[in-house]
Design a protein around this motif. Structure first.
Motif, PDB file in Angstrom:
ATOM      1  N   LEU A  49      15.455  21.470  59.989  1.00 39.94           N
ATOM      2  CA  LEU A  49      15.806  22.875  59.820  1.00 39.94           C
ATOM      3  C   LEU A  49      15.863  23.324  58.366  1.00 39.94           C
ATOM      4  N   LYS A  50      16.450  22.512  57.486  1.00 42.55           N
ATOM      5  CA  LYS A  50      16.573  22.944  56.092  1.00 42.55           C
ATOM      6  C   LYS A  50      15.208  23.165  55.443  1.00 42.55           C
ATOM      7  N   LYS A  51      14.266  22.289  55.736  1.00 41.57           N
ATOM      8  CA  LYS A  51      12.924  22.471  55.151  1.00 41.57           C
ATOM      9  C   LYS A  51      12.299  23.757  55.656  1.00 41.57           C
ATOM     10  N   ALA A 118       7.699  38.432  62.163  1.00 41.89           N
ATOM     11  CA  ALA A 118       6.998  37.156  62.313  1.00 41.89           C
ATOM     12  C   ALA A 118       7.949  36.170  62.984  1.00 41.89           C
ATOM     13  N   TYR A 119       7.377  35.133  63.563  1.00 44.66           N
ATOM     14  CA  TYR A 119       8.167  34.089  64.226  1.00 44.66           C
ATOM     15  C   TYR A 119       7.808  32.741  63.606  1.00 44.66           C
ATOM     16  N   VAL A 120       8.820  31.969  63.272  1.00 43.30           N
ATOM     17  CA  VAL A 120       8.607  30.635  62.708  1.00 43.30           C
ATOM     18  C   VAL A 120       9.452  29.655  63.510  1.00 43.30           C
ATOM     19  N   ASP A 121       8.839  28.587  64.014  1.00 38.10           N
ATOM     20  CA  ASP A 121       9.596  27.568  64.740  1.00 38.10           C
ATOM     21  C   ASP A 121      10.429  26.742  63.769  1.00 38.10           C
ATOM     22  N   SER A 122      11.613  26.334  64.204  1.00 41.41           N
ATOM     23  CA  SER A 122      12.564  25.719  63.287  1.00 41.41           C
ATOM     24  C   SER A 122      12.225  24.286  62.895  1.00 41.41           C
ATOM     25  N   ASP A 123      11.224  23.683  63.522  1.00 36.60           N
ATOM     26  CA  ASP A 123      10.779  22.358  63.083  1.00 36.60           C
ATOM     27  C   ASP A 123       9.469  22.435  62.311  1.00 36.60           C
ATOM     28  N   ASP A 124       9.002  23.644  62.032  1.00 36.54           N
ATOM     29  CA  ASP A 124       7.794  23.872  61.237  1.00 36.54           C
ATOM     30  C   ASP A 124       8.192  24.384  59.855  1.00 36.54           C
ATOM     31  N   TYR A 125       7.210  24.647  59.015  1.00 34.89           N
ATOM     32  CA  TYR A 125       7.474  25.325  57.748  1.00 34.89           C
ATOM     33  C   TYR A 125       6.234  26.079  57.309  1.00 34.89           C
ATOM     34  N   VAL A 126       6.411  26.990  56.363  1.00 33.32           N
ATOM     35  CA  VAL A 126       5.329  27.890  55.972  1.00 33.32           C
ATOM     36  C   VAL A 126       5.110  27.856  54.463  1.00 33.32           C
ATOM     37  N   ALA A 127       3.917  28.223  54.060  1.00 34.30           N
ATOM     38  CA  ALA A 127       3.581  28.315  52.638  1.00 34.30           C
ATOM     39  C   ALA A 127       4.294  29.516  52.020  1.00 34.30           C
TER      40      ALA A 127
END
Length: 361
Positions: A49-51, A118-127
């Motif tokens: 989550l933190k990442k 936008a939607y971001v999953d909590s085990d993913d990360y974005v640029a």
């Protein structure tokens, strides 16, 4: 349901902290840009989550409302969410009982104040440029949605690189305005990734097209309806904007349950009915998508679940001839359809081999 403070939705800049000139410049820059909401559904992802949240917090597009929906986590995820709300006033936290991904996204969408979401999953990360590049694509093309064709897929322990800099040293991503019918066709043929995470949407559209609660395969059930609501989509050729974690407990890889069968039968039947009604010319493309999804679920059914296996097999057979004759269908689907016509024994063996090779997506 516990919402963040109303004051958390506003931006205040302390001149003593930033310096009066910098505070004035930052405020003016934010006032010139629309607020964008980012919804992050969270469920037991304390390890990642933190990442994820740091990547959202580090966006070069700073005028954000970041909505964290803790969907009844039993680990430290909820506490991590609260710590980010204390750290950064752009964060808003909702705590709710566990109701699933669709309900979590819907709860975040309901309080989204941004012009876009936008939607971001909590085990993913974005640029860092994820939001800014998609927003610029919308401004350039005047589309209501911007999207990447697909993300960078990675597994635990795998090192990947995302696009950190879109300045002079970076290649400018190509943006193409794709009419909604053409975009729909590419989604159905799985040339574009279907996940809700890979786009920036006009918020009003998402408020009108909520994710179905109580069903699996919520993206498949929702995104085609969202695309029908717009004239075009701005497609940015930059997959390295989003890092998608291949999760062994995700829907497509989790242990088979009857809910999977019931969900995929409902979703494919509804989609087929809608697509044939709205876009008769896309019937073959829809058959290809339905066949692929049913095939993936059928391959997971244990031998003892005879009723489930039979139900999915009959549904598969209703699409196989379409797929065999469709030269635009993915090669793996056409091969699978041909083998299915040879009978269940041959098809079962094919599915077992594909599963062992990791080819059941």
């Amino acid at each position: 349901m516990n919402f963040g403070r109303v004051s958390d939705l506003n931006f205040t800049f302390d001149a003593a902290f930033f310096g009066s000139e910098e505070a004035e410049t930052t405020t003016r820059a934010h006032n010139d840009l629309p607020l964008i909401s980012v919804v992050v559904p969270v469920f037991n992802t304390e390890k990642y989550l933190k990442k994820c949240l740091e990547s959202v917090r580090a966006q070069t597009y700073e005028h954000l409302q970041i909505i964290l929906v803790d969907d009844g986590s039993s680990d430290a995820s909820g506490d991590i969410c609260d710590s980010y709300q204390r750290l950064d006033g752009r964060f808003v936290v909702i705590h709710q009982e566990n109701r699933g991904l669709s309900a979590a996204r819907n709860a975040g969408t309901a309080i989204a104040d941004g012009t876009y979401v936008a939607y971001v999953d909590s085990d993913d990360y974005v640029a860092p440029g994820f939001i800014s590049v998609l927003y610029d694509a919308i401004m350039t093309t005047r589309a209501d949605i911007a999207a990447i064709p697909a993300p960078v897929v990675f597994s635990d322990g795998e090192e990947i690189s995302l696009w950190d800099d879109f300045g002079a040293a970076a290649t400018t991503p190509r943006v193409q305005r794709v009419p909604s019918v053409a975009y729909q066709e590419r989604l159905l043929y799985q040339r574009y990734a279907n996940g809700a995470q890979f786009r920036l949407y006009l918020t009003d559209i998402m408020k009108e097209h909520l994710f179905p609660e109580g069903l699996l395969y919520e993206d498949m059930a929702t995104i085609y309806r969202v695309i029908r609501a717009v004239d075009s989509v701005a497609v940015v050729n930059a997959p390295s904007l989003y890092a998608y974690r291949s999760n062994p407990i995700g829907i497509t890889q989790m242990k088979y349950t009857r809910k999977k069968m019931n969900s995929i039968l409902h979703v494919t039947r509804t989609m087929k009915e809608d697509i044939v009604d709205w876009y008769p010319e896309l019937e073959k493309a829809c058959a290809s998508r339905c066949f692929a999804s049913l095939r993936a679920v059928y391959a997971q059914v244990p031998a003892e679940c005879v009723y489930d296996s039979e139900s999915l097999w009959l549904e598969l057979q209703s699409y196989s001839d379409y797929v065999i004759r469709d030269k635009s269908a993915r090669r793996r689907e056409r091969i699978a359809a041909v083998i299915s016509n040879a009978g269940r024994a041959c098809f079962d063996m094919f599915c077992r081999c594909c599963r062992l090779l990791g080819l059941m997506r």
